[in-house]
Enzyme design. Structure first.
Site, PDB file in Angstrom:
ATOM      1  N   ARG A 193       8.403  -1.734  -4.075  1.00 33.27           N
ATOM      2  CA  ARG A 193       7.527  -0.880  -3.272  1.00 33.27           C
ATOM      3  C   ARG A 193       7.339  -1.643  -1.971  1.00 33.27           C
ATOM      4  NH1 ARG A 193       2.071  -1.636  -1.149  1.00 33.27           N
ATOM      5  NH2 ARG A 193       1.095   0.396  -0.820  1.00 33.27           N
ATOM      6  N   ASP A 195       5.410  -2.422   1.087  1.00 30.68           N
ATOM      7  CA  ASP A 195       4.074  -2.258   1.645  1.00 30.68           C
ATOM      8  C   ASP A 195       4.135  -2.063   3.156  1.00 30.68           C
ATOM      9  OD1 ASP A 195       1.046  -2.729   1.248  1.00 30.68           O
ATOM     10  OD2 ASP A 195       1.520  -4.186   2.807  1.00 30.68           O
ATOM     11  N   HIS A 199       4.767   0.265   9.476  1.00 31.45           N
ATOM     12  CA  HIS A 199       4.536  -0.751  10.502  1.00 31.45           C
ATOM     13  C   HIS A 199       5.766  -1.594  10.786  1.00 31.45           C
ATOM     14  CE1 HIS A 199       0.311   0.368  10.410  1.00 31.45           C
ATOM     15  NE2 HIS A 199       0.512   0.540   9.106  1.00 31.45           N
ATOM     16  N   GLU A 231       6.045   2.541   1.476  1.00 34.99           N
ATOM     17  CA  GLU A 231       4.715   3.110   1.706  1.00 34.99           C
ATOM     18  C   GLU A 231       4.598   3.596   3.148  1.00 34.99           C
ATOM     19  OE1 GLU A 231      -0.010   2.218   2.087  1.00 34.99           O
ATOM     20  OE2 GLU A 231       1.513   0.848   2.834  1.00 34.99           O
ATOM     21  N   ASN A 295      -3.659   5.975  -5.636  1.00 33.38           N
ATOM     22  CA  ASN A 295      -3.088   4.629  -5.704  1.00 33.38           C
ATOM     23  C   ASN A 295      -4.209   3.598  -5.623  1.00 33.38           C
ATOM     24  OD1 ASN A 295      -3.797   4.425  -3.035  1.00 33.38           O
ATOM     25  ND2 ASN A 295      -1.753   4.023  -2.280  1.00 33.38           N
TER      26      ASN A 295
HETATM   27  C1  ARE Z   1      -8.596  -7.094   4.809  1.00 33.94           C
HETATM   28  C2  ARE Z   1      -9.943  -6.653   5.357  1.00 33.94           C
HETATM   29  C3  ARE Z   1      -9.840  -6.358   6.844  1.00 33.94           C
HETATM   30  C4  ARE Z   1      -9.315  -7.579   7.582  1.00 33.94           C
HETATM   31  C5  ARE Z   1      -7.987  -8.015   6.963  1.00 33.94           C
HETATM   32  C6  ARE Z   1      -7.445  -9.292   7.578  1.00 33.94           C
HETATM   33  O1  ARE Z   1     -10.379  -5.480   4.655  1.00 33.94           O
HETATM   34  O2  ARE Z   1     -11.132  -6.007   7.337  1.00 33.94           O
HETATM   35  O3  ARE Z   1      -9.109  -7.272   8.952  1.00 33.94           O
HETATM   36  O4  ARE Z   1      -8.151  -8.221   5.538  1.00 33.94           O
HETATM   37  O5  ARE Z   1      -8.325 -10.350   7.368  1.00 33.94           O
HETATM   38  C7  ARE Z   1      -5.298  -4.142   1.905  1.00 33.94           C
HETATM   39  C8  ARE Z   1      -6.715  -3.626   2.179  1.00 33.94           C
HETATM   40  C9  ARE Z   1      -7.230  -4.090   3.515  1.00 33.94           C
HETATM   41  C10 ARE Z   1      -7.105  -5.595   3.641  1.00 33.94           C
HETATM   42  C11 ARE Z   1      -5.622  -5.928   3.511  1.00 33.94           C
HETATM   43  C12 ARE Z   1      -5.326  -7.412   3.644  1.00 33.94           C
HETATM   44  O6  ARE Z   1      -6.714  -2.206   2.137  1.00 33.94           O
HETATM   45  O7  ARE Z   1      -8.616  -3.714   3.627  1.00 33.94           O
HETATM   46  O8  ARE Z   1      -7.625  -6.047   4.905  1.00 33.94           O
HETATM   47  O9  ARE Z   1      -5.183  -5.526   2.186  1.00 33.94           O
HETATM   48  O10 ARE Z   1      -6.038  -8.133   2.709  1.00 33.94           O
HETATM   49  C13 ARE Z   1      -2.868   1.760   6.957  1.00 33.94           C
HETATM   50  C14 ARE Z   1      -1.421   1.310   6.718  1.00 33.94           C
HETATM   51  C15 ARE Z   1      -1.081   1.204   5.242  1.00 33.94           C
HETATM   52  C16 ARE Z   1      -2.103   0.322   4.504  1.00 33.94           C
HETATM   53  C17 ARE Z   1      -3.484   0.930   4.742  1.00 33.94           C
HETATM   54  C18 ARE Z   1      -4.579   0.090   4.093  1.00 33.94           C
HETATM   55  O11 ARE Z   1      -0.530   2.211   7.359  1.00 33.94           O
HETATM   56  O12 ARE Z   1       0.199   0.590   5.138  1.00 33.94           O
HETATM   57  O13 ARE Z   1      -3.753   0.975   6.171  1.00 33.94           O
HETATM   58  N1  ARE Z   1      -1.801   0.211   3.057  1.00 33.94           N
HETATM   59  C19 ARE Z   1      -1.121  -1.005   2.520  1.00 33.94           C
HETATM   60  C20 ARE Z   1      -1.649  -1.424   1.153  1.00 33.94           C
HETATM   61  C21 ARE Z   1      -3.052  -1.977   1.274  1.00 33.94           C
HETATM   62  C22 ARE Z   1      -3.053  -3.239   2.117  1.00 33.94           C
HETATM   63  C23 ARE Z   1      -2.062  -3.211   3.207  1.00 33.94           C
HETATM   64  C24 ARE Z   1      -1.184  -2.169   3.412  1.00 33.94           C
HETATM   65  C25 ARE Z   1      -1.913  -4.456   4.003  1.00 33.94           C
HETATM   66  O14 ARE Z   1      -1.537  -0.360   0.254  1.00 33.94           O
HETATM   67  O15 ARE Z   1      -3.635  -2.254   0.006  1.00 33.94           O
HETATM   68  O16 ARE Z   1      -4.366  -3.444   2.715  1.00 33.94           O
HETATM   69  O17 ARE Z   1      -0.958  -5.245   3.275  1.00 33.94           O
HETATM   70  C26 ARE Z   1      -4.419   6.611   8.480  1.00 33.94           C
HETATM   71  C27 ARE Z   1      -3.007   6.116   8.823  1.00 33.94           C
HETATM   72  C28 ARE Z   1      -2.507   5.124   7.795  1.00 33.94           C
HETATM   73  C29 ARE Z   1      -3.502   3.993   7.629  1.00 33.94           C
HETATM   74  C30 ARE Z   1      -4.858   4.596   7.209  1.00 33.94           C
HETATM   75  C31 ARE Z   1      -5.932   3.542   7.028  1.00 33.94           C
HETATM   76  O18 ARE Z   1      -4.360   7.399   7.324  1.00 33.94           O
HETATM   77  O19 ARE Z   1      -2.133   7.218   8.860  1.00 33.94           O
HETATM   78  O20 ARE Z   1      -1.272   4.602   8.244  1.00 33.94           O
HETATM   79  O21 ARE Z   1      -3.031   3.131   6.582  1.00 33.94           O
HETATM   80  O22 ARE Z   1      -5.297   5.496   8.242  1.00 33.94           O
HETATM   81  O23 ARE Z   1      -6.121   2.847   8.217  1.00 33.94           O
HETATM   82 CA    CA Z   2       4.906  -4.816  12.187  1.00 36.15          CA
END
Ligand code: ARE
Ligand code: CA
Length: 477
Positions: A193, A195, A199, A231, A295
C-alpha cells in the site's frame, strides 16, 4: 502491479493495524488461512520516530527514520517469520510503504535508536542528508509545507503536514526506496500500500517501481510483479486525480465507501439505485481500484473522505484489529491519537482470543465477526460472477444474486420486507450465513428454501440487528 497475487479462490484483505508480527503469524495460521482471507495489510515495518507528546500515538508509524525493520510490532527476524508462515497458510502480506517523506520538523530518535533532524533532513540511519529532501528550489510556499491542494506542484514538492519531503527525482533517493522495497520482496511480501501517493509524481513512482524485483518464485511462481495499491484521496474538486496513477498500480477508491455510507445512513440516494454502483456512478474501472468502507484514518477523524459518518464501520474488504474504534455521543473518536493497547513499558499488548472467537486484551477484531468472515467466504464463492436478479422492493429493500452462486437481501431503513424473489440459485435449502454458521453440513442460523424455479420467500424485519440474508452454494444444508 494490478494482480493482488492472492492464493486461488481468495479475495479479501484485512488490515491488522499495529499488530505485532508474532500475533499476525498466529492469526494467519489459525484464522485467516482457514477462513479464506487473501491478505493482511500490515503497519509500516520500518524504523520510525518515537513520538512522546502525545505519548506513542498510532501516527508515529507514518514518520520514517530509516528502512531498518524495527518497530513495536517486532524486529526483522520476527517480520520474516511472519511472512513465511502467512505465505505457507495461503495468506499474503502487503506492506504499508511510507516513501514520500520522513519525520516532522523536529529532532529525536527512532524505534531502532537512529537519530534524526527532520527540519534539516538528516537521517543517518538511511543515510539521507539535506540534499535528499525537497526545499525552496522546487517548493514555493514560505514554510515549504503544503497549503493549497489546488496546486499540483505544491502537493508533490512541499511538505505534507510538515513532514520532510523526499527528493524522489534523485537517483539516490529512488535507489534507497527501491532497496527497502526489494528487501521486503526478498522476505516474501506480495505487495505494497503506497502511503500518500498523491504527494509523489507518477513519473517518480514509475521509476522506483521499475527497479523492483519480481516476487519470490518459490512462493508465487516465476515472473510475478508485486501488487501495488496507491493511497490517492480523490473526491473530485482537486487537480490531482486517481487516474494519473493507473499506470503504476491500483488506487484506493475513497468514493465507494462514502457513497455506500450516504445511502445506508440515508443521507442521499436510496439503496434502490445501487444496481450499477461503480463505473455507472462515474467511478474508475473495478480493476484499477481497491474498495473499502473505512480505513485507519477516517476511523480516527484523520485523512479524507470521512464526512460519511462511518468511523466505527468495517468492511469485508478492509477491517482492522485495533481497540480505538469507539465513538462518543457526538460521533467523534474518543482518541484520535491513541496508539495500540500497550503494557506499562509501552510495548504492544498481545492479541488474546476469547472462546467465542472474539479478541480481548484491548483489541477488537472486526475480521473475526461472523457477518464479516462469512461474507469473505461468500465473496470467494461468487467471485467472477455477474450481478443478476436485481430486485428493489422498496427504496431501501434490495436483493440480488451473483450469477447462480449466491444471493443477498438487505433492508436498510427499518421497514419490513415480505416478498417472493427469484434468486437465480439451484433449488435446495441454504444456510443464511448472516444469522448463523454453516458447520459440518448443518446450519446454526435461519434456513432459506429455494424452490425448483429458483424462487424464495424473503422475510426480513428491518429493525432486527442484522436486517440481511445471505445464501450461497457453498453453504447448502
Ligand atoms: C502528525 C501530526 C501533525 C504533524 C505531523 C508532523 O498529526 O499535526 O504536523 O505529525 O509532525 C498520519 C496522521 C497525521 C500525522 C502523520 C505523521 O494522519 O495526523 O501527522 O501520520 O505522523 C492527506 C494526504 C493523505 C494522508 C492524509 C492524512 O493526501 O495521503 O492527509 N494519509 C496518509 C496516511 C496517514 C498518514 C499520512 C498519509 C502521512 O493514511 O495515516 O498521516 O504518512 C483532503 C485531501 C487529502 C488529504 C485530506 C486531509 O481530503 O484531498 O489529500 O489527505 O484532505 O488533509
Ligand atoms: Ca512529495
Amino acid at each position: 502491479y494490478l494482480d493482488p497475487q492472492c492464493a486461488s479462490g481468495r479475495d479479501t484483505v484485512t488490515h491488522l493495524f499495529e499488530w505485532k508480527w508474532t500475533d499476525i503469524k498466529a492469526e494467519c495460521e489459525i484464522f485467516l488461512g482457514p477462513y479464506g482471507y487473501c491478505a493482511v495489510q500490515v503497519s509500516p515495518p520500518n524504523e520510525h520516530a518515537v513520538v512522546a507528546n502525545p505519548n506513542r500515538p498510532w501516527y508515529e508509524r507514518y514518520q520514517p527514520v530509516s528502512y531498518n525493520i524495527i518497530t513495536r510490532s517486532g524486529n526483522e527476524q520476527q517480520f520474516r517469520d511472519m511472512v513465511t508462515a502467512c505465505n505457507k497458510a495461503g495468506v499474503r502480506i502487503y506492506v504499508d510503504a511510507v516513501i514520500n517523506h520522513m519525520t516532522g520538523s523536529y529532532t529525536g530518535h527512532g524505534t531502532g535508536g537512529s537519530s534524526f533532524d527532520g527540519n534539516a533532513c538528516r537521517f543517518p540511519g538511511v543515510p539521507y542528508g539535506p540534499n535528499d529532501c525537497n526545499g525552496h528550489d522546487n517548493c514555493h510556499t514560505r514554510d515549504i509545507s503544503i497549503h493549497n491542494y489546488g496546486n499540483s506542484d505544491e502537493v508533490r514538492n512541499c511538505r505534507l503536514l510538515g513532514l520532510a519531503d523526499l527528493r524522489l527525482g534523485s537517483d539516490y533517493a529512488r535507489g534507497k526506496i527501491a532497496d527497502y522495497m526489494n528487501k521486503l520482496i526478498g522476505f516474501g511480501v506480495a505487495g505494497f500500500r503506497v502511503d500518500a501517493a498523491k504527494h509523489m509524481w507518477p513519473g517518480d513512482l514509475e521509476n522506483i517501481f521499475g527497479r523492483l524485483q519480481n516476487l519470490r518464485s518459490d512462493v508465487f511462481g516465476s515472473g510475478k510483479k508485486p501488487f501495488i495499491y496507491q493511497e490517492v484521496i480523490d473526491m473530485g474538486g482537486e487537480p490531482i486525480t486517481m487516474k494519473e496513477y493507473f499506470g503504476t498500480g491500483r488506487v484506493t477508491n475513497f468514493k465507494y465507501g462514502v457513497e455506500l455510507a450516504n445511502i445506508f445512513l440515508r443521507h442521499s440516494n436510496q439503496a434502490k439505485w445501487l444496481s450499477n454502483i461503480g463505473e455507472g456512478w462515474s467511478m474508475p474501472p473495478t480493476n484499477n481500484v481497491v474498495v473499502f468502507l473505512s480505513n485507519h484514518d477516517n476511523q480516527r477523524g484523520h485523512g479524507g473522505g470521512d464526512s460519511n459518518g462511518i468511523h466505527a464501520g468495517s468492511s469485508v474488504w478492509l477491517s482492522k484489529g485495533h481497540e480505538q474504534l469507539r465513538l462518543d455521543t457526538n460521533g467523534d473518536d474518543h482518541n484520535n491519537w491513541q496508539g495500540p493497547p500497550h503494557n506499562g513499558d509501552m510495548s504492544i499488548k498481545n492479541v488474546t482470543i476469547n472462546s467465542d472467537m472474539s479478541c480481548i486484551n484491548g483489541w477488537i477484531c472486526e475480521h473475526r465477526w461472523r457477518q464479516t468472515y462469512n461474507m469473505v467466504a461468500f465473496r470467494n464463492v461468487v467471485g467472477g460472477t455477474p450481478l443478476q436478479n436485481w430486485h428493489a422492493f422498496g427504496d431501501y429493500q434490495i436483493a440480488f444474486s451473483r450469477g447462480n452462486k449466491g444471493f443477498i437481501a438487505i433492508v436498510g431503513d427499518g421497514s419490513h420486507l415480505n416478498a417472493n424473489a427469484q434468486t437465480g440459485l439451484p433449488s435446495g435449502t441454504y444456510c443464511d450465513v448472516i444469522s448463523g454458521n454453516y458447520e459440518n453440513g448443518a446450519c446454526t442460523g435461519n434456513k432459506i428454501h429455494v424452490d425448483g424455479n429458483g424462487d424464495t420467500h424473503l422475510k426480513i424485519d428491518g429493525n432486527s440487528d442484522d436486517p440481511v440474508i445471505a445464501i450461497h452454494i457453498g453453504a447448502k444444508v
